[in-house]
Design a protein around this motif. Structure first.
Motif, mmCIF file in Angstrom:
data_model
loop_
_atom_site.group_PDB
_atom_site.id
_atom_site.type_symbol
_atom_site.label_atom_id
_atom_site.label_comp_id
_atom_site.label_asym_id
_atom_site.label_seq_id
_atom_site.Cartn_x
_atom_site.Cartn_y
_atom_site.Cartn_z
ATOM 1 N N PRO A 158 6.993 39.895 44.958
ATOM 2 C CA PRO A 158 7.431 39.150 43.772
ATOM 3 C C PRO A 158 8.327 39.944 42.829
ATOM 4 N N VAL A 159 7.975 41.205 42.554
ATOM 5 C CA VAL A 159 8.818 41.990 41.640
ATOM 6 C C VAL A 159 10.155 42.292 42.303
ATOM 7 N N PHE A 213 10.581 35.856 36.708
ATOM 8 C CA PHE A 213 9.297 36.524 36.910
ATOM 9 C C PHE A 213 8.181 35.502 37.091
ATOM 10 N N PHE A 214 8.228 34.468 36.278
ATOM 11 C CA PHE A 214 7.226 33.402 36.386
ATOM 12 C C PHE A 214 7.301 32.755 37.759
ATOM 13 N N THR A 236 8.436 33.926 40.614
ATOM 14 C CA THR A 236 7.946 34.758 41.707
ATOM 15 C C THR A 236 6.445 34.999 41.583
ATOM 16 N N ALA A 237 5.937 34.964 40.364
ATOM 17 C CA ALA A 237 4.481 35.074 40.201
ATOM 18 C C ALA A 237 3.802 33.881 40.859
ATOM 19 N N ALA A 278 3.813 34.447 44.483
ATOM 20 C CA ALA A 278 2.813 35.454 44.862
ATOM 21 C C ALA A 278 1.421 34.841 44.885
ATOM 22 N N ILE A 279 1.141 34.008 43.883
ATOM 23 C CA ILE A 279 -0.197 33.415 43.810
ATOM 24 C C ILE A 279 -0.407 32.441 44.958
#
Lengths: 735, 735
Positions: free
Chosen positions: B266-267, B290-291, B293-294, B297-298
């Motif tokens: 994600p980062v 960022f949101f 990709t978060a 990731a989740i």
């Protein structure tokens, strides 16, 4: 003088034209000019009172014969030198910041170790009072030295330094923050180094990352001064760095190196510089910053390997990962995620409360009306918590902050801390962190926030123990993340910094979740802590987003008069008079017949260049173009921007009475292509343009022909809410 | 018609004035106009031949009565809706890209598993030929399906997609790449998904990250279309997203989500979007990306946990870390570092050679003269390596690429691969990767490069075994890093992606070192591979740095005529004539008496808005201002920018003969504050401004008064080297 008067008249005339114009405008665009402007002069006085003496930086690339000449004179080898030098500078910044970081670390660890050794010995002999006295004495001594160093040698070294670096990178040079003079900065740097060592080792709840960022930036600024004339350390090719753009790049690298050195987090450092510190960014800079932090990482890695043999005392046991928690098994399911969301929400609220309280405390310490370069008071006595308070939770309080964090983040140690101990420590650290920030020693905010946050996280983890599978050590990490998100309001950079601090990649989704929640919560209440401090210090920071009411104003509405312009070939006396009687830094140059058919905007000339031109005395008796003669008389080296506060001053000029009536040609030094906006552009759009280009002056030109070719100049101050709301007090309430 | 003629006359006149002007200029600024401009028209034809039909995007915020009205009509609740919607869109992009990634992964793993199962069974029965036939048959079948899908349904799905996304984010909308129509994009997305699954599972040396980036961007683009009128899925408040700025932001999020899903990084995804994909960036976007990709990731984390019970077949064994090597002990000293530096140098050279060869191969496949929206030929037959070649190194060749990389990066397995096997595999993969890239299936570059690089790294590791303490698995990682650095030329994002792929933070300093060296080496020879492909495809990409010769030209030098302008209140016939006979997308609007005292630049009107205005038929018999009447006649929804290729066309208008002599007021729709530069600004400075602001049109205004208020318009094409060097062929050699 005649020129000035005529410009005054122009100004009067212009107002009349404007009134007529605005009626026409209104008819055509049906844009109602909503609110009458209030008296200008009184407002300027009010605004002026609160603003500290700062210098705006200018990232515009000027274009004129001087620059062209300079460019033509550059041979390929010189361009190659320039590029090489940029990288060499990045290398030097990385190396020195890395070394300072190591030195700092070694000193902190060893001083703390010495204190511990001393007290343990006394405790073992059951001499409790002596042990306490020795501990307190050490701390008092160290704290006094730190405060004294700050107060007497480098007052600007107090505080975090990040807000000032941030403001510098936004284009605000508050004198003495980075470089009032080469020598002073040197002392400043040393002051910060010693100060932060003492501050960190004395048991204050302060961190080293802010001071490290400041240190890195100071080193970069020192290098960016382009040598020292005083010590005959000037190279010809160093002049290419004597401009605000290259200095900005260097200082960005320095800020990144500071974070990299403080947290041993090279990638985090780059992202910190990108997300928090810098206002402008370009991909080339990303690479250079990355190089700088890579150097820092390599230096750190080398020293840690060197110190692992025990040659550096107590330093180097941590390795490259400061708080390694990768041993913990990361298992979580739905109830954990709910707990984490709750943690994020409360963390965000507590974080923004932290910001609010820091703000209040700083206001109480009355920094507001002091300028950054004055002594921010050495009253560490207001550090009121009694020292006896410390004896309770020795494993937390009697350690360095780093070790306390390490203990809190330790995994598989559920019962190690009592809930009550955690609660007391949390409250104490939360309060101490807020109170300490305002005092005179150099102090960072990261470590106190991580400390309080990890304590809070552990507390929540203990409370959720019955239903949660997640290790309390990991809860502690999430607590730290939530606090950081709630105060600093960074996202990616915090995520990477935490990752590099703890080496636990599997926690990434949860850390991201917590950061998002806490930042969102925090943003509902107030701004990030660094933004708050920048505002508190009265630095004219340009926000990325213009205020909503700026949509209702046009560029012309906020221009402050009277505008002083020069002719293309101007009388020396007029220039001197204008330089003396105004504080303006940029003057439009208007070409008039016979040099052009009608008045036209030739360009913009800067005060600093005018001073050099006048010093060089390239005057002529008649009103004629001088062309390249000027350049032959004055070396281009003289026009390079001197270090902050070091340039020529009006007092340095020695103009004879008879020279006042002579003429000087401004064409070669005027920037012939300044950025212009039409007077009817909305202020919001102009503000975005101003910030994106990193300007110091923006020319406002008339929409219609037949009027003077320039309406006014917009500077950073004209976009400040105080200025605009001073002129139009009622516009704030407009949607 | 009279208008057009008069503007032609103006143009002739202007040229004369220019000649006079340039003499004056020369006298004042002593700037020699170095090279005579060659004939314009012939050049336009030549330039035109090579340029594909692309549409430039416009990131400027227009200002006029229309926009003001729209702004005033927005209530607080609507602004809140808009913000909420932005985040909801980011959520949807993250969710769908994450799901596509998982689906993709599950399919690949299961198809590969099925193949393995089939062949193993046959091999165990000693039916080697049958096993081979089955394996080859599977691959042929899958490959044919992939190629057929691409060729017949979505030709634009072929290739990596990253160059196109990069070009889009730079402001070049090549039709059909992201969104020719909502329906087509849907098919496109499905085509990519199936295509990339087949491509990856068929044993081609291709990766999924490029297609995933493309998929993410397509999803974002689909969302950014603002619903579909055809299917009555249009909400009123979706119109706020009908502009290029909001779409750009969404597509940036999509690109980040793609990398995040492909690498479970994600980062790294955020940084990829920042460093490689995007040309414009702002801190708000960092947070939104960022949101997104978060969320990815989740979603990934959730499915991996779900699949760990075995419900998804063979997927999910890897966990969140794709190639975990954190078990290896990281020890290195000076000889290792020397080996690593050598590795970086050679890796950089091999990487740039890779770029060179990819370029050559693509040129051989003759994509150059084809536009991206035509079929990029389905000749997967040119995949010439005989299938029999595969049987040798089964553990590398007969695996999915992911597993091959996992094997190569495996630590503590020094002797697992023969040096000869490694060498053969390296050469094969290096060649195959290059050849495969050009064929019709969706394919990424990351995985082939990582595969070749890690093989090369392992090879070097084996060679340095006698003197090196570093594990060969780690050498393999460094080899992959050096190849990535040498081809992609990214730094921070690669570093973080590798970190997230391998979970080995202690390797960070070495990875940084290798990346720096290989990027430096690569940059000496050619550009990054994506930049090369963008250039190859003839997309008018705006580089961050202007070419050196642009310093010697001024804005006026490259403006192509004749300029067509409209009056503030213009005859319908004139507008129609101009729209029909030129391809211009922006027309300056000049106010003339009686609407102003002298001719003045009122603003810039866009073709798309003119078409809507004409369609709405807000005409009047007399030459008068219409004001808000226009806006009452046409809803602001109509002016919102339609999806790519979906807007009104000239053919859609139905203007009667008698309406040709009527007038239409352009004031309400003209952008009244277009960005302007003075004609004497150097082209280099104008280019930087143009790119930084993300413009489509930039007005060039005269320096002196008394001339027509606009000299010309600069567009993206005017800054392209081909255009400039066509006009001034000899300027290239000027320093």
């Amino acid at each position: 003088m005649q020129k000035l008067d005529s410009s005054m008249m122009d100004f009067e005339e212009r107002l009349e034209i404007d009134d007529f114009e605005s009626e026409v405008m209104e008819r055509i665009y049906s844009k109602p000019l909503l609110i009458k402007r209030v008296n200008t002069t009184s407002q300027i006085a009010i605004v002026g009172a609160n603003v500290c003496p700062v210098e705006s930086l200018d990232y515009e690339v000027p274009e004129n014969e001087l620059v062209n000449e300079d460019w033509r004179s550059r041979r390929t080898v010189q361009i190659f030198q320039y590029i090489l030098l940029k990288w060499a500078f990045a290398l030097i910044i990385g190396l020195s910041t890395g070394l300072v970081g190591i030195f700092n670390n070694i000193a902190v660890e060893n001083i703390a170790g010495f204190k511990l050794l001393l007290t343990t010995e006394l405790v073992l002999k059951h001499k409790y009072y002596k042990a306490f006295a020795a501990y307190a004495g050490c701390n008092l001594g160290l704290a006094t030295s730190a405060a004294a160093l700050c107060a007497f040698i480098a007052p600007a070294a107090a505080g975090s330094g990040i807000p000032e670096v941030k403001a510098y990178l936004n284009g605000v040079d508050a004198y003495s923050i980075l470089a009032p003079s080469t020598l002073f900065v040197k002392v400043n740097v040393i002051g910060i180094i010693f100060g932060s060592i003492f501050g960190v080792a004395a048991g204050f709840v302060v961190g080293k990352e802010g001071p490290m960022v400041h240190t890195g930036s100071c080193i970069a600024s020192l290098i960016g001064q382009g040598g020292s004339r005083k010590y005959h350390l000037t190279w010809r090719w160093l002049r290419y760095f004597k401009n605000d753009r290259d200095r900005r790049d260097l200082i960005t690298c320095g800020a990144a190196a500071g974070v990299a050195a403080a947290f041993r987090a090279p990638v985090g450092g780059v992202l910190f510089a990108l997300e928090e510190a810098a206002s402008w960014w370009r991909s080339a800079l990303l690479w250079r910053t990355f190089f700088t932090t890579a150097v820092v990482a390599i230096v750190l890695r080398g020293f840690i390997q060197l110190c692992s043999t025990g040659t550096c005392g107590l330093f180097g046991q941590g390795g490259l990962i400061m708080y390694d928690i990768s041993a913990a098994k990361v298992v979580y399911s739905t109830p954990d995620i709910l707990a984490v969301i709750l943690l994020g929400v409360i963390g965000g609220i507590l974080g923004s409360l932290y910001n609010y309280l820091v703000d209040k405390v700083l206001r109480t310490y009355s920094i507001i009306n002091d300028c950054p370069n004055t002594d921010v008071s050495g009253n560490y006595k207001s550090f009121q918590c009694p020292p006896g308070h410390y004896n309770d939770l020795a494993s937390l309080f009697l350690n360095t902050n780093d070790d306390a964090i390490r203990n809190l983040l330790s995994t598989n140690t559920v019962k190690e801390f009592h809930i009550s101990s955690l609660f007391i420590f949390f409250v104490a650290v939360y309060c101490l962190g807020i109170i300490t920030y305002g005092i005179a020693i150099p102090s960072g905010l990261f470590i106190p926030v991580i400390l309080a946050g990890s304590c809070y996280g552990r507390l929540v983890g203990r409370l959720f123990e019955p239903i949660s599978k997640l290790d309390v050590g990991l809860f502690s990490l999430l607590g730290a993340a939530s606090f950081l998100g709630g105060t600093m309001r960074m996202t990616v950079s915090l995520c990477v910094i935490l990752l590099e601090l703890t080496n636990d990649l599997l926690m990434l989704p949860l850390v991201m979740l917590v950061l998002l929640i806490s930042k969102t919560m925090g943003d509902m209440f107030n701004k990030g802590v660094y933004d708050q401090i920048v505002k508190l210090k009265g630095l004219p920071y340009m926000e990325a987003h213009p205020e909503p009411y700026m949509k209702h104003l046009i560029a012309r509405d906020v221009v402050t008069g009277p505008l002083i312009t020069f002719s293309g070939v101007e009388k020396v006396g007029n220039i001197l008079h204008a330089l003396k009687n105004t504080g303006h830094n940029g003057f439009p140059v208007i070409d008039e017949p016979p040099f052009s058919d009608a008045p036209e905007l030739c360009g913009l000339v800067l005060r600093s260049k005018l001073l050099v031109l006048l010093k060089g005395k390239a005057f002529s008796k008649d009103r004629v173009l001088a062309g390249n003669k000027v350049l032959r008389k004055i070396s281009e080296l003289d026009f390079a921007k001197a270090g902050s506060g070091k340039g020529l001053k009006l007092e340095d000029l020695d103009i004879q009475e008879e020279e006042w009536d002579m003429y000087v040609d401004l064409h070669p030094i005027a920037n012939t292509s300044p950025y212009t906006v039409v007077e009817t552009m909305s202020l919001a759009k102009a503000a975005v343009l101003f910030r994106e280009l990193g300007l110091r002056h923006m020319c406002v030109v008339p929409k219609s022909q037949g009027r003077p070719p320039i309406v006014g100049i917009l500077t950073r101050h004209d976009f400040q809410p105080e200025h605009i709301l001073g002129l139009y007090p009622h516009i704030r309430y407009q949607q």
